[in-house]
Scaffold this active site. Structure first.
Site, PDB file in Angstrom:
ATOM      1  N   ARG A 192      -2.348  -6.472  13.904  1.00  0.00           N
ATOM      2  CA  ARG A 192      -3.600  -5.786  13.556  1.00  0.00           C
ATOM      3  C   ARG A 192      -4.673  -6.807  13.201  1.00  0.00           C
ATOM      4  O   ARG A 192      -5.848  -6.631  13.531  1.00  0.00           O
ATOM      5  CB  ARG A 192      -3.369  -4.829  12.370  1.00  0.00           C
ATOM      6  CG  ARG A 192      -2.745  -3.528  12.823  1.00  0.00           C
ATOM      7  CD  ARG A 192      -2.027  -2.815  11.709  1.00  0.00           C
ATOM      8  NE  ARG A 192      -2.874  -2.389  10.617  1.00  0.00           N
ATOM      9  CZ  ARG A 192      -2.403  -1.984   9.439  1.00  0.00           C
ATOM     10  NH1 ARG A 192      -1.103  -1.957   9.232  1.00  0.00           N
ATOM     11  NH2 ARG A 192      -3.218  -1.604   8.506  1.00  0.00           N
ATOM     12  N   ARG A 199       0.810  -1.229   0.000  1.00  0.00           N
ATOM     13  CA  ARG A 199       0.000   0.000   0.000  1.00  0.00           C
ATOM     14  C   ARG A 199       0.840   1.276   0.000  1.00  0.00           C
ATOM     15  O   ARG A 199       1.815   1.396   0.738  1.00  0.00           O
ATOM     16  CB  ARG A 199      -0.918  -0.017   1.228  1.00  0.00           C
ATOM     17  CG  ARG A 199      -1.721   1.266   1.382  1.00  0.00           C
ATOM     18  CD  ARG A 199      -2.960   1.081   2.175  1.00  0.00           C
ATOM     19  NE  ARG A 199      -2.724   0.663   3.552  1.00  0.00           N
ATOM     20  CZ  ARG A 199      -3.698   0.331   4.379  1.00  0.00           C
ATOM     21  NH1 ARG A 199      -4.945   0.343   3.967  1.00  0.00           N
ATOM     22  NH2 ARG A 199      -3.419  -0.034   5.616  1.00  0.00           N
TER      23      ARG A 199
HETATM   24  P1  ADP Z   1      -6.555  -0.403   8.790  1.00  0.00           P
HETATM   25  O1  ADP Z   1      -8.024  -0.520   8.558  1.00  0.00           O
HETATM   26  O2  ADP Z   1      -5.768  -0.756   7.563  1.00  0.00           O
HETATM   27  O3  ADP Z   1      -6.062  -1.107  10.027  1.00  0.00           O
HETATM   28  P2  ADP Z   1      -6.805   2.273   9.895  1.00  0.00           P
HETATM   29  O4  ADP Z   1      -6.276   3.515   9.286  1.00  0.00           O
HETATM   30  O5  ADP Z   1      -8.293   2.131   9.990  1.00  0.00           O
HETATM   31  O6  ADP Z   1      -6.182   1.116   9.027  1.00  0.00           O
HETATM   32  O7  ADP Z   1      -6.214   2.082  11.381  1.00  0.00           O
HETATM   33  C1  ADP Z   1      -4.830   2.167  11.668  1.00  0.00           C
HETATM   34  C2  ADP Z   1      -4.621   2.008  13.173  1.00  0.00           C
HETATM   35  O8  ADP Z   1      -5.228   3.119  13.876  1.00  0.00           O
HETATM   36  C3  ADP Z   1      -5.234   0.783  13.814  1.00  0.00           C
HETATM   37  O9  ADP Z   1      -4.390  -0.354  13.723  1.00  0.00           O
HETATM   38  C4  ADP Z   1      -5.420   1.246  15.278  1.00  0.00           C
HETATM   39  O10 ADP Z   1      -4.195   1.209  15.992  1.00  0.00           O
HETATM   40  C5  ADP Z   1      -5.798   2.702  15.121  1.00  0.00           C
HETATM   41  N1  ADP Z   1      -7.274   2.890  15.038  1.00  0.00           N
HETATM   42  C6  ADP Z   1      -7.987   3.275  13.936  1.00  0.00           C
HETATM   43  N2  ADP Z   1      -9.303   3.363  14.211  1.00  0.00           N
HETATM   44  C7  ADP Z   1      -9.441   3.019  15.515  1.00  0.00           C
HETATM   45  C8  ADP Z   1     -10.558   2.896  16.403  1.00  0.00           C
HETATM   46  N3  ADP Z   1     -11.814   3.147  15.995  1.00  0.00           N
HETATM   47  N4  ADP Z   1     -10.322   2.520  17.674  1.00  0.00           N
HETATM   48  C9  ADP Z   1      -9.076   2.285  18.119  1.00  0.00           C
HETATM   49  N5  ADP Z   1      -7.964   2.356  17.341  1.00  0.00           N
HETATM   50  C10 ADP Z   1      -8.147   2.727  16.051  1.00  0.00           C
END
Ligand code: ADP
Length: 216
Positions: A170, A127
């Site tokens: 993750r 990505r």
């Molecule tokens: P992806 O869907 O590829 O994991 P994101 O950009 O949605 O990417 O999230 C990246 C990171 O941000 C997550 O691994 C987490 O650490 C944090 N994060 C994102 N959204 C949340 C949420 N709603 N609650 C807690 N942590 C979050």
């Protein structure tokens, strides 16, 4: 209409959310993007968030709930949101439920993008995001070129949490904390399953069909 895009990391939620935003005139709420903004600002809070994100763990619910409350209480976004990567655990889902009620809005559907683990890893490792225009590319499946991207290639960035070790964490976090939310939404008859393994436009077409059926 408020929509939740659900699925594992790398399922293509961000890509589809951007397309939905354009066609249906909604606003995207990506908690991941909001957290990365905070990290960029280099505040104490941002540094704390970065260390959690780089471990592949969830940022604390308090931080997330505050971000969401700011948006849901803003009249500009009334009933016009698409949530990408939120809610991420049952607490957040219940919290969202109560905010939605409080601000007299509604969740119209939860779109669950299904993608298998092997594809997720390839998608995430390859990505690239443009820091200038926000478009998402993939070194293997959808490389940026002059045809599909007008910014300077120097703007193409890799996220610090997009490495193989963090992805495994993750994915574990997704299985343990996020996936159980589906039962919560199943009970409310909001859930739609989508095969997220096809072409971007094909998946989008399927999503459009579901959204159109909600509006009638
Ligand atoms: P992806 O869907 O590829 O994991 P994101 O950009 O949605 O990417 O999230 C990246 C990171 O941000 C997550 O691994 C987490 O650490 C944090 N994060 C994102 N959204 C949340 C949420 N709603 N609650 C807690 N942590 C979050």
């Amino acid at each position: 209409m408020n929509i939740i895009l659900f699925g594992p990391p790398g399922a293509g939620k961000g890509t589809q959310a951007d397309k939905i935003v354009k066609d249906f005139n909604l606003y995207k709420v990506s908690t991941g993007d909001l957290l990365r903004e905070e990290i960029k600002n280099n505040t104490d809070l941002g540094n704390k968030i970065k260390s959690t994100v780089d471990k592949g763990l969830l940022v604390s619910d308090n931080i997330i709930n505050d971000l969401i409350l700011n948006i849901l209480s803003d009249k500009k976004f009334y009933n016009r949101l698409i949530f990408d990567g939120y809610p991420r655990n049952l607490e957040q889902a219940k919290n969202l439920h109560s905010y939605i009620k409080k601000y007299k809005q509604k969740i119209s559907c939860v779109l669950n993008l299904n993608v298998d683990k092997e594809s997720i890893i390839k998608r995430i490792v390859g990505r690239q995001t443009c820091a200038n225009c926000g478009l998402i590319f993939n070194e293997y499946f959808k490389p940026a070129s002059r045809k599909n991207h007008s910014c300077d290639p120097k703007f193409l960035n890799k996220r610090s949490d997009d490495n193989e070790e963090t992805i495994m964490n993750r994915f574990e976090t997704y299985l343990n904390k996020t996936l159980p939310i589906l039962d919560f939404y199943k009970g409310q008859d909001l859930l739609h399953h989508i095969n997220g393994m096809g072409q971007i436009d094909q998946i989008f077409k399927e999503i459009c069909g579901i959204i159109a059926s909600l509006e009638t």
